[in-house]
Design a protein around this motif. Structure first.
Motif, PDB file in Angstrom:
ATOM      1  N   MET A   1     -17.278  60.733 -46.944  1.00 10.27           N
ATOM      2  CA  MET A   1     -16.291  61.402 -46.093  1.00 10.27           C
ATOM      3  C   MET A   1     -16.289  60.782 -44.701  1.00 10.27           C
ATOM      4  N   ILE A   2     -16.359  59.461 -44.678  1.00 11.37           N
ATOM      5  CA  ILE A   2     -16.357  58.767 -43.395  1.00 11.37           C
ATOM      6  C   ILE A   2     -15.193  57.798 -43.381  1.00 11.37           C
ATOM      7  N   PRO A   3     -14.322  57.902 -42.382  1.00 12.15           N
ATOM      8  CA  PRO A   3     -13.130  57.044 -42.380  1.00 12.15           C
ATOM      9  C   PRO A   3     -13.491  55.607 -42.063  1.00 12.15           C
ATOM     10  N   ALA A   4     -12.592  54.708 -42.438  1.00 13.38           N
ATOM     11  CA  ALA A   4     -12.737  53.316 -42.007  1.00 13.38           C
ATOM     12  C   ALA A   4     -12.512  53.258 -40.495  1.00 13.38           C
ATOM     13  N   ALA A   5     -12.976  52.190 -39.885  1.00 10.14           N
ATOM     14  CA  ALA A   5     -12.818  52.047 -38.435  1.00 10.14           C
ATOM     15  C   ALA A   5     -11.339  52.056 -38.058  1.00 10.14           C
ATOM     16  N   LEU A  43     -11.257  60.674 -46.557  1.00 11.18           N
ATOM     17  CA  LEU A  43     -11.331  60.370 -47.989  1.00 11.18           C
ATOM     18  C   LEU A  43     -10.928  58.926 -48.267  1.00 11.18           C
ATOM     19  N   ARG A  44     -10.571  58.220 -47.211  1.00  9.50           N
ATOM     20  CA  ARG A  44     -10.072  56.837 -47.300  1.00  9.50           C
ATOM     21  C   ARG A  44      -8.858  56.741 -48.214  1.00  9.50           C
ATOM     22  N   MET A  45      -8.087  57.837 -48.287  1.00  7.29           N
ATOM     23  CA  MET A  45      -6.818  57.817 -49.010  1.00  7.29           C
ATOM     24  C   MET A  45      -5.705  57.363 -48.079  1.00  7.29           C
ATOM     25  N   ALA A  46      -5.893  57.542 -46.789  1.00  6.88           N
ATOM     26  CA  ALA A  46      -4.943  57.025 -45.799  1.00  6.88           C
ATOM     27  C   ALA A  46      -5.694  56.039 -44.915  1.00  6.88           C
TER      28      ALA A  46
END
Lengths: 284, 808
Positions: A1-5, A43-46
């Motif tokens: 549950m950690i977004p990309a930079a 969720l790295r879905m966006a």
């Protein structure tokens, strides 16, 4: 549950936000309350390389009720909608619906602009805006324009808004007559299994006008012209409600998910709509 | 001055057993001052996280970490190949099986750990995970245990014999490569004879679906290997810190004195934090490799998808009775879905836990139980989620079978229970499946419950409702959900209860300070139960010092005495008993000191609340405070200085709490929505230590029962994808969904426990689930419903109504 930079931008005005959108194109997204976008990023879905936080753009706030017209700035929170006395008088259905969105903590952060602009079929406000026949104000590098809520939604998360435009406000005419927002959900914070927005007016014991929309029963909100028409001219008796529900069932297209299979959703959609119509009529 | 204080005031001043002492833990928890594992920050601490399988069953062809190693901040990527030389690519489970720490050639469930990325912070680790390239080859997926037992697809190729056969497992013969064990209790032939000859037999399949304990705090740890002194410190969310220390020692080869395990504050466990997870092993290895502390913390999806699940029992039942309703026999065959590895947390001799408590509260002379464990492509686990081992499954099974039998007999379900209860004079009671129930008075509890809810009036109202429904006057039905449950908790006697060979005793060590305050350390660990409050109350009553002057400490294996931890409602039955026994040792020495100080014989003084008094001369006394000071500072002939005691308590038997619950539920036939109008919960947990904490435990347990019965599940699609991996779809009730509960009690002390206490934390979950579920079933009884599986979410209730033709 950690977004990309991602790069975080916090423009001071709308022009700054539009400039950033123009510069970064579909690598950028504006964020209002963040209650839809941030989870998608985690969720790295966006993937959003450039996040533009609108909270310093004060021109996007505010609620005005004048001359029978309601205008709500995109950054107005659900909590502000609920607490605004003038708005409750001008369009009580909005307060009734906002109180059924998520929970108080979310409503302090979530905004009407974010709710309608994201294009999430589960959100409550898009269907309600179609019921109200609202207009959405969009502003981009080419200037401002308005799009009818009923023309705005193309598919899940796909809308008429261009990548370099910001949805700045919603506006609609104050309502009269009966109203109801009816929602079935599994628990607080859930999206609707089925939700219905109904506005209608009564003259001489008969229904003079009706507008009916539903939420989370298709990949876009469903405003059913036929479902409204089925009520007009009737005494909104059982037969009329049945006809309206039948019309709506012809327009929805639910899919199976953890809330249940299609047959269940269609049945519940009919029940919820029937209850909303009856309640709206009782208030007309 | 002293004479002005009454005895009653002295009792009150202690804050001992039976008073509603406020929780001493709450000051820090309510002010955000708790100290959880993720609050821990150590110099140079690294962060590890997992690459997890997107597939439920696949070969792992290759793991390429070269791109991940280019991500800034990523220091290492561990795979099974890296762990193999250490012998740590697999680890033993609590159930006698073994499980992969990191995917060794294949994966067996979605979310299984494939590689461990170690980075300078959790953001870099997350980016590193994205860059690890794993090549999978998908294999056929088995999510149905019945299909698994017929399938040619072998899930556990590692267990195949050299000849391709199926060697015995830890619990005996296996009859299929996907079969784990068969476990039996009772008399099969006699039971089948009784059923064959019975007047009435009710038969039903009762499914208790897969769910998850879902503690608010997920699992995690920080491992710190000090290479200078060779000591490993492991902080973590451990419900059994000593057992973890022993397991870590056994599998790592590090001597046990060089391992210190610390459980800081724990944000709920409910069984989820009993077992050992790959994250612990990988963190330890990563710390040894890097020489730095390594933290691993699950996110919510990791927790729901991969750490220990609960339930997933398919229970086929037959219950036989006379025409009058006297039960003569019970037969049960359970198919237990254990997932990819057998990692149930049960005492070694009980691979199906205490499922053989499934004769419940009833005097059933003949019974038979068989349980088959099965491998499937689901996460391993099978823990006791707020219950003793498989007891909630057992209680749900018998309480559903009773309802089905009542339908078969055309009898009222309350009356059927009443005429079959074990009678008060039958205790201690030997059950047909092998347990000795310690004490109980079920008829009194049941009578009190029926009177409290106005049972007969409720049935009359229900009959009227059915008539109104049939007449088209209402679309709502009324369900009356009944449950009388008997728990079996407090594992347990070392003679038959161990986990990995570790006997399930527990312990307490007390030191009295010279000024009359004390510290007590226990082998258990609170996860919200309020041990610091209640164990101090037990001691206050036992040793006569105020509870407010007694510190309770748990969770640090360097300081606390060895114990098996907190789960299965064992803390009060086992560690609570150890606490009382240690207190009595203190008191025995204090008696000698008091007699010396008062210049009388030991037998001439007696304990009175907070002091020893000379018999017949109450004005001559020494308070425990005075005795404590004297114990250290006065040379007493024949006595060592100091006032300390330790007790290791091996319970002679389990304890058997029970309760009578009634749930009154309104059901909307058209939408499947429900509303709980009334919930009455009578609990008998023996001696009551703190009524306020008991009430809180009952509220919490009932709310988790509500969740399980009415919507909470871990659901898989046919590809083995977890459909309920977020709190959007996994039902965790909020205050809005939670009804008002009315609590009540009777008190039937345990005859073998030093203070008569039985444990209560899990009773409401055990009893609550059948009460909620029976209410749903009962609402539709008049329309022909016999059995419908949980969870009773909107669409499943709607489906009942739809299939019964109630939608017109």
């Amino acid at each position: 549950m950690i977004p990309a930079a991602f790069e975080y931008h916090r423009p001071a005005d709308l022009a700054g936000a539009i400039a950033l959108l123009t510069e970064h194109g579909d690598d950028a997204r504006v964020m209002a309350g963040g209650h839809s976008l941030i989870p998608m990023m985690k969720l790295r879905m966006a993937e959003v390389p450039h996040l533009i936080d609108l909270q310093d753009v004060t021109s996007l706030g505010g609620i005005s009720v004048q001359g029978g017209q309601v205008r709500i700035g995109a950054m107005a929170t659900q909590a502000e909608l609920i607490d605004h006395a003038g708005l409750s008088n001008a369009a009580p259905i909005l307060r009734e619906a906002a109180l059924q969105i998520a929970d108080p903590q979310v409503r302090y952060m979530g905004t009407i602009g974010g709710n309608v602009a994201n294009g999430d079929p589960g959100n409550d406000m898009p269907g309600l805006m179609q019921c109200l026949d609202a207009s959405f104000e969009l502003e981009g590098p080419g200037g401002a324009r308005a799009v009818k809520a009923r023309d705005f939604y193309e598919a899940a998360y796909m809308t008429e808004r261009e990548d370099d435009e910001v949805l700045t406000a919603v506006s609609f005419a104050a309502t009269s007559g009966g109203y109801a927002y009816e929602k079935q959900k599994r628990k607080i914070g859930d999206y609707a299994t089925a939700a219905a927005a109904v506005l209608l007016t009564k003259e001489g014991g008969a229904c003079a006008s009706a507008s009916v929309a539903m939420t989370n029963l298709s990949d876009v909100p469903v405003w059913s012209e036929a479902a409204g028409a089925a009520l007009v001219g009737t005494a909104v008796d059982a037969a009329a409600i049945k006809a309206s529900v039948a019309a709506m069932l012809g327009d929805i297209d639910p899919t199976e998910d953890n809330r249940g299979p299609v047959a269940f959703k269609r049945h519940v959609a009919g029940v919820i709509l029937g209850r909303a119509i009856a309640r709206a009529w009782s208030r007309a | 001055m002293k004479d002005e204080v009454t005895r009653e005031e002295r009792v009150d001043a202690l804050g001992g057993m039976g008073c509603k002492r406020k929780r001493v833990e709450d000051a820090r928890f309510t002010q955000g001052k708790g100290n959880y594992v993720d609050d821990l920050k150590l110099d140079g601490m690294l962060f590890g996280d997992f690459v997890r399988s997107p597939y439920a069953h696949a070969r792992v062809k290759s793991v390429d970490s070269s791109a991940a190693m280019e991500v800034p901040g990523v220091l290492a990527v561990l795979t099974a190949a890296d762990l193999e030389p250490l012998g740590l690519h697999w680890m033993p489970t609590l159930a006698g099986d073994k499980m992969m720490v990191l995917a060794d050639g294949k994966v067996l469930y979605q979310g299984q750990e494939v590689a461990f990325v170690v980075a300078t912070d959790r953001y870099a680790a997350a980016d590193g995970i994205e860059s690890v390239e794993v090549e999978y080859e998908e294999l056929p997926v088995l999510v149905d245990p019945f299909e698994a037992l017929q399938s040619d697809v072998v899930l556990r190729e590692d267990l195949l014999g050299a000849d391709g056969g199926t060697p015995d497992g830890a619990h005996g013969p296996r009859n299929h490569p996907n079969h784990i064990f068969t476990w039996e209790a009772g008399d099969k032939d006699a039971t089948e004879q009784v059923i064959g000859a019975a007047d009435v037999v009710a038969e039903e399949m009762v499914y208790y679906h897969r769910t998850h304990p879902c503690p608010l705090e997920t699992c995690g740890c920080v491992a710190s290997m000090d290479k200078v002194n060779g000591k490993l410190t492991l902080w973590g969310t451990f419900q059994a810190p000593h057992a973890i220390r022993t397991v870590v020692s056994l599998i790592s080869g590090i001597e046990e004195h060089n391992i210190r395990v610390i459980s800081p504050d724990i944000g709920g466990g409910f069984g989820n934090k009993v077992g050992a997870y790959p994250g612990y092993v990988c963190s330890v290895v990563a710390s040894i490799v890097t020489g730095k502390p390594v933290k691993w913390i699950e996110d919510r999806m990791d927790n729901l998808m991969t750490t220990a699940f609960a339930r997933d029992y398919w229970m086929q039942g037959k219950i036989a009775a006379t025409k009058e309703g006297k039960i003569t026999g019970l037969w049960c065959h359970t198919t237990a879905d254990h997932g990819g590895f057998d990692a149930c947390a049960d005492p070694t001799k009980f691979p199906a836990g205490f499922m053989n408590i499934c004769t419940g509260s009833y005097d059933i002379p003949t019974a038979y139980l068989a349980v088959d464990g099965v491998y499937t492509n689901k996460a391993p686990g099978g823990v006791a989620y707020r219950c003793s081992f498989r007891v909630t499954e057992a209680a749900y099974f018998i309480e559903r079978m009773i309802e089905v039998l009542a339908i078969e007999l055309g009898m009222d379900a309350a009356e059927l229970r009443r005429i079959n209860f074990i009678k008060a004079e039958q205790f201690p009671y030997q059950s047909a499946l092998g347990w000795e129930y310690d004490s109980g008075d079920y008829h009194t509890a049941w009578g009190k419950a029926m009177a409290a809810v106005g049972y007969d009036d409720l049935r009359a109202e229900q009959a009227q409702r059915v008539a109104d429904f049939k007449a088209g006057k209402t679309r709502k039905l009324l369900g009356i959900g009944l449950c009388h449950f008997t728990e079996i908790v407090g594992a347990g006697p070392v003679k038959n209860c161990d986990i990995l060979g570790l006997g399930m005793f527990d312990s307490c060590e007390i030191r009295i300070h010279p000024t009359g305050s004390a510290i007590a350390r226990l082998g258990t660990i609170s996860q919200g139960q309020g041990h610091a409050t209640t164990f101090a109350q037990i001691l206050a009553t036992e040793i006569g010092l105020p509870a407010d002057s007694i510190t309770i400490e748990e969770g640090d294996t360097d300081t606390a005495p060895y114990g098996l931890g907190t789960y299965g409602s064992r803390s009060t039955p086992v560690a609570g008993a150890a606490t009382a026994m240690a207190g009595r040792k203190i008191r025995a020495k204090a008696q000698m000191i008091a007699a010396y100080l008062l210049e009388v014989h030991d037998g001439d003084v007696e304990f009175d609340v907070d002091r020893f008094v000379v018999k017949g001369a109450p004005e001559r006394f020494k308070t425990m405070k005075e005795i404590a000071f004297a114990s250290y500072n006065q040379a007493i002939p024949g006595l060592e200085p100091g006032l300390e005691a330790v007790s290791y308590y091996d319970p002679p038997n389990m304890t058997y709490p029970f309760g009578a619950y009634v749930c009154v539920m309104e059901i909307d036939v058209d939408t499947g929505e429900h509303e709980i109008r009334q919930f009455y919960a009578l609990d008998d947990c023996g001696t009551r230590i703190n009524p306020m904490i008991i009430e809180g435990q009952v509220h919490g347990g009932l709310t988790e029962a509500l969740a399980i019965a009415m919507g909470q599940e871990i659901a898989y699609d046919e590809m083995g994808n977890v459909k309920t991996a977020t709190l959007m779809d996994f039902f965790l009730p909020t205050a809005v969904e939670t009804p008002h509960y009315t609590t009540d009690h009777t008190v039937t002390p345990s005859p073998h426990h030093p203070i008569g206490a039985k444990g209560v934390g899990e009773s409401p979950n055990v009893g609550g689930v059948p009460a909620f579920s029976n209410a749903v079933h009962d609402a539709f009884r008049a329309f022909g419903l016999r059995q419908s599986h949980m969870p009773h979410d909107h669409w499943r209730i709607w489906k009942i109504a739809n299939e019964l033709g109630l939608h017109g």
